[in-house]
Design an enzyme around this catalytic site. Sequence first.
Site, PDB file in Angstrom:
ATOM      1  N   CYS A  84       0.750  -1.109   0.086  1.00 33.61           N
ATOM      2  CA  CYS A  84       0.008  -0.063  -0.043  1.00 33.61           C
ATOM      3  C   CYS A  84       0.729   1.319  -0.025  1.00 33.61           C
ATOM      4  O   CYS A  84       2.043   1.443   0.701  1.00 33.61           O
ATOM      5  CB  CYS A  84      -0.984  -0.055   1.042  1.00 33.61           C
ATOM      6  SG  CYS A  84      -2.439  -0.986   1.166  1.00 33.61           S
ATOM      7  N   HIS A  85       0.343   2.216  -0.723  1.00 35.07           N
ATOM      8  CA  HIS A  85       1.230   3.450  -0.785  1.00 35.07           C
ATOM      9  C   HIS A  85       0.882   4.170   0.385  1.00 35.07           C
ATOM     10  O   HIS A  85      -0.302   4.305   1.001  1.00 35.07           O
ATOM     11  CB  HIS A  85       0.891   4.220  -1.893  1.00 35.07           C
ATOM     12  CG  HIS A  85       1.216   3.657  -3.188  1.00 35.07           C
ATOM     13  ND1 HIS A  85       0.481   2.566  -3.852  1.00 35.07           N
ATOM     14  CD2 HIS A  85       2.402   4.108  -4.061  1.00 35.07           C
ATOM     15  CE1 HIS A  85       1.293   2.412  -4.829  1.00 35.07           C
ATOM     16  NE2 HIS A  85       2.301   3.198  -5.095  1.00 35.07           N
ATOM     17  N   MET A 133      -8.126  -0.063   0.904  1.00 40.74           N
ATOM     18  CA  MET A 133      -7.294  -0.732   1.990  1.00 40.74           C
ATOM     19  C   MET A 133      -7.240  -0.030   3.319  1.00 40.74           C
ATOM     20  O   MET A 133      -7.436  -0.478   4.393  1.00 40.74           O
ATOM     21  CB  MET A 133      -5.898  -0.991   1.617  1.00 40.74           C
ATOM     22  CG  MET A 133      -5.789  -1.965   0.328  1.00 40.74           C
ATOM     23  SD  MET A 133      -6.735  -3.526   0.535  1.00 40.74           S
ATOM     24  CE  MET A 133      -6.201  -4.124   1.865  1.00 40.74           C
ATOM     25  N   GLU A 134      -7.403   1.165   3.090  1.00 39.69           N
ATOM     26  CA  GLU A 134      -7.374   2.164   4.473  1.00 39.69           C
ATOM     27  C   GLU A 134      -8.871   1.969   5.107  1.00 39.69           C
ATOM     28  O   GLU A 134      -8.897   1.652   6.359  1.00 39.69           O
ATOM     29  CB  GLU A 134      -7.316   3.555   4.160  1.00 39.69           C
ATOM     30  CG  GLU A 134      -5.711   4.040   4.066  1.00 39.69           C
ATOM     31  CD  GLU A 134      -5.409   3.325   2.710  1.00 39.69           C
ATOM     32  OE1 GLU A 134      -4.234   3.494   2.516  1.00 39.69           O
ATOM     33  OE2 GLU A 134      -5.932   2.807   1.700  1.00 39.69           O
ATOM     34  N   ASP A 187     -11.431  -8.438  21.180  1.00 34.01           N
ATOM     35  CA  ASP A 187     -10.505  -8.460  22.180  1.00 34.01           C
ATOM     36  C   ASP A 187     -11.108  -7.909  23.421  1.00 34.01           C
ATOM     37  O   ASP A 187     -11.116  -8.497  24.568  1.00 34.01           O
ATOM     38  CB  ASP A 187      -9.512  -7.500  21.975  1.00 34.01           C
ATOM     39  CG  ASP A 187      -8.327  -7.442  23.165  1.00 34.01           C
ATOM     40  OD1 ASP A 187      -7.756  -8.640  23.534  1.00 34.01           O
ATOM     41  OD2 ASP A 187      -8.028  -6.557  23.686  1.00 34.01           O
TER      42      ASP A 187
END
Length: 316
Positions: free
Chosen positions: A62-63, A97-98, A112
């Site tokens: 990823c950039h 992707m972000e 969690d």
Amino acid sequence: MRDVSNKINTLRTATARAVLRLSPETVIMIRENRVPKGDPFAVAKVAAIQGAKNTPQIIPYCHPVPLDFVSVDFEMLDDEIRVTTTARAIYKTGVEMEALTAASVAALNLYDMLKMLDDVLRIESIELVEKEGGKSDFRQPFAKSLKAAVLVISDSVASGKKEDRSGKIIVERLEAEGLAVADYRTVPDDIPEIRKTICDFADAMKVDLVITTGGTGVTPRDNTPEAIGDLFERELPGVAEAIRAYGQDRTPYAMLSRSLAGTRGKTLILCLPGSTGGVRDALDALFPSVLHAYKMLWGGGHPARETVAATREHGG
């Protein structure tokens, strides 16, 4: 890492969603603020935003993207939590992707904080809901194939002393963009001949697009602006500005270009530099978005952007 240096900055938006399955009893505990580790949504939201910002550290290819906005929303149902994330940036590459990383990290943090309470807890899905702002969004569907002509303006090429390369680059790019190249000619840097050829393309052949290469510099024989400028019925200064701005980011010599653009009838005329690098830069700067001009030349309007407006409203 993929080379995106030839792309232009556009507003990029992506929305992702993660679904966490849990028991109804755990949902009740969350609603009643009885989770031992505290409010899971507050922690998951901060974690999601951090995850979006650090996506290149997690996903190697990823950039690094200068994010302008990240939102994280939660919807709690009887036995599931839906996490919806939106990322936005003005950049050369998308933010899918972000958004996906933000949704994933939020789901992991929820897991969690709730795992000690719930044996059926599981992350059920992570998906991209929508994205927009890339080059494909600016491609215009046309009922008919656009017809183009290419004009190489060069004394040396016209005399046979030098082989044309820039014109051939334009022809290849036009064909790749789905345009039919109806004519390809070479003329010297002679004002009457340039004008005659442009009028032939626009008035007689009535091609949709004319692209010239050469004659836009400051040498004594660079005559393209003088030859073509007053043939325009309407000048399009923004097109020339886009060419120079894109080129200036790549070479300081772009400031010396006198590229210009305009319309004659329903023909769009683009005058590009003569160098192969300048031509490639200009084509990357203009296509495919410059083809939107035909929607207006033919009496249409701008494409609706309800999705973008809705996304902006959602994000505040």
